[in-house]
Design a protein around this motif. Structure first.
Motif, mmCIF file in Angstrom:
data_model
loop_
_atom_site.group_PDB
_atom_site.id
_atom_site.type_symbol
_atom_site.label_atom_id
_atom_site.label_comp_id
_atom_site.label_asym_id
_atom_site.label_seq_id
_atom_site.Cartn_x
_atom_site.Cartn_y
_atom_site.Cartn_z
ATOM 1 N N VAL A 1 0.832 -1.206 0.000
ATOM 2 C CA VAL A 1 0.000 0.000 0.000
ATOM 3 C C VAL A 1 0.867 1.256 0.000
ATOM 4 O O VAL A 1 0.569 2.225 -0.699
ATOM 5 N N ILE A 2 1.937 1.252 0.766
ATOM 6 C CA ILE A 2 2.853 2.402 0.779
ATOM 7 C C ILE A 2 3.475 2.584 -0.592
ATOM 8 O O ILE A 2 3.564 3.703 -1.107
ATOM 9 N N GLU A 3 3.875 1.481 -1.204
ATOM 10 C CA GLU A 3 4.443 1.536 -2.560
ATOM 11 C C GLU A 3 3.430 2.116 -3.547
ATOM 12 O O GLU A 3 3.764 2.962 -4.382
ATOM 13 N N LYS A 4 2.179 1.678 -3.446
ATOM 14 C CA LYS A 4 1.127 2.190 -4.335
ATOM 15 C C LYS A 4 0.940 3.693 -4.130
ATOM 16 O O LYS A 4 0.878 4.462 -5.096
ATOM 17 N N ALA A 5 0.866 4.128 -2.885
ATOM 18 C CA ALA A 5 0.688 5.552 -2.581
ATOM 19 C C ALA A 5 1.861 6.374 -3.118
ATOM 20 O O ALA A 5 1.664 7.457 -3.679
ATOM 21 N N TYR A 6 3.050 5.839 -2.949
ATOM 22 C CA TYR A 6 4.258 6.522 -3.417
ATOM 23 C C TYR A 6 4.212 6.733 -4.932
ATOM 24 O O TYR A 6 4.685 7.742 -5.443
ATOM 25 N N ILE B 1 0.439 12.205 -4.133
ATOM 26 C CA ILE B 1 0.250 11.739 -2.755
ATOM 27 C C ILE B 1 1.536 11.976 -1.965
ATOM 28 O O ILE B 1 2.609 11.521 -2.351
ATOM 29 N N GLU B 2 1.410 12.709 -0.862
ATOM 30 C CA GLU B 2 2.553 13.060 -0.026
ATOM 31 C C GLU B 2 2.494 12.444 1.361
ATOM 32 O O GLU B 2 3.512 12.379 2.049
ATOM 33 N N GLN B 3 1.308 12.039 1.796
ATOM 34 C CA GLN B 3 1.188 11.465 3.131
ATOM 35 C C GLN B 3 0.018 10.488 3.193
ATOM 36 O O GLN B 3 -0.948 10.622 2.456
ATOM 37 N N ILE B 4 0.175 9.506 4.085
ATOM 38 C CA ILE B 4 -0.831 8.458 4.265
ATOM 39 C C ILE B 4 -1.279 8.477 5.726
ATOM 40 O O ILE B 4 -0.445 8.521 6.633
ATOM 41 N N TYR B 5 -2.583 8.409 5.920
ATOM 42 C CA TYR B 5 -3.166 8.415 7.258
ATOM 43 C C TYR B 5 -3.849 7.087 7.555
ATOM 44 O O TYR B 5 -4.282 6.389 6.637
ATOM 45 N N LEU B 6 -3.957 6.775 8.834
ATOM 46 C CA LEU B 6 -4.737 5.638 9.288
ATOM 47 C C LEU B 6 -5.137 5.871 10.735
ATOM 48 O O LEU B 6 -4.569 6.732 11.411
ATOM 49 N N THR B 7 -6.121 5.123 11.178
ATOM 50 C CA THR B 7 -6.483 5.112 12.593
ATOM 51 C C THR B 7 -6.425 3.677 13.080
ATOM 52 O O THR B 7 -6.678 2.734 12.323
ATOM 53 N N VAL B 8 -6.089 3.531 14.357
ATOM 54 C CA VAL B 8 -5.996 2.203 14.954
ATOM 55 C C VAL B 8 -6.521 2.281 16.382
ATOM 56 O O VAL B 8 -6.231 3.233 17.116
ATOM 57 N N VAL B 9 -7.308 1.285 16.771
ATOM 58 C CA VAL B 9 -7.812 1.209 18.135
ATOM 59 C C VAL B 9 -6.609 1.045 19.071
ATOM 60 O O VAL B 9 -5.713 0.232 18.808
ATOM 61 N N THR B 10 -6.589 1.821 20.141
ATOM 62 C CA THR B 10 -5.410 1.857 21.016
ATOM 63 C C THR B 10 -5.085 0.514 21.658
ATOM 64 O O THR B 10 -3.932 0.266 22.010
#
Length: 166
Positions: free
Chosen positions: A107-112, A117-126
């Motif tokens: 996914v990082i490779e695809k975004a790159y 696209i300059e930044q990728i965000y996500l959320t994760v349950v703590t």
């Protein structure tokens, strides 16, 4: 293990793993099994057929879909330099053997490689420590914590917001 972008022939298998994810890890997704149990594979066939802003990748072992992740490009002009990782899930019996790392790397490779696209965000349950370790080891940094972000069965779950600058 094979990691590849999903296409319309993967839609049935994707729907199956999506519903499994919502049942097995209800606290980890904003959507619920109850909300999605009546979805059809047609929805995903259409999404996978013309991936313009949404790209879903799958991890396959012996031709079985065992993990998924989706990258969504922001559409608004002022947010068009951003993308979001959503709907990450790996079947419990396949966790701990590098599938998550391989999916995040893809996914990082695809975004790159997506223009602008300059930044990728996500959320994760703590409370999801393995996922937090995976994202941190992939270069994501926490920039905020949302208290009581999700509520499931009268229990609140906090989420951490993470970003990776490309």
């Amino acid at each position: 293990m094979e990691i590849r972008q999903l296409n319309r022939i993967d839609a049935e298998e994707y729907l199956s793993i999506r519903l499994e994810a919502l049942q097995n890890s209800p606290y980890a997704f904003a959507s619920s099994y109850e909300e999605e149990k009546n979805q059809t594979a047609e929805k995903y066939k259409n999404r996978f057929e013309t991936p313009i802003h949404t790209f879903t990748f799958g991890a396959f072992e012996e031709s079985q879909l065992v993990g998924v992740v989706t990258l969504v490009k922001e559409q608004l002009l002022k947010l068009s330099h951003r993308a979001n990782i959503v709907a990450m899930y790996i079947k419990p019996e396949n966790r701990g053997n590098g599938i998550g790392k391989a999916l995040i790397s893809k996914v990082i490779e695809k975004a790159y490689n997506l223009e602008g696209i300059e930044q990728i965000y996500l959320t994760v349950v703590t409370t999801n420590v393995p996922a937090k370790k995976l994202y941190t080891s992939s270069g994501f940094e926490v920039f905020g914590k949302e208290k009581r972000a999700l509520k499931f069965d009268n229990t609140y779950y906090d989420e951490e917001h993470m970003v990776l600058f490309l």
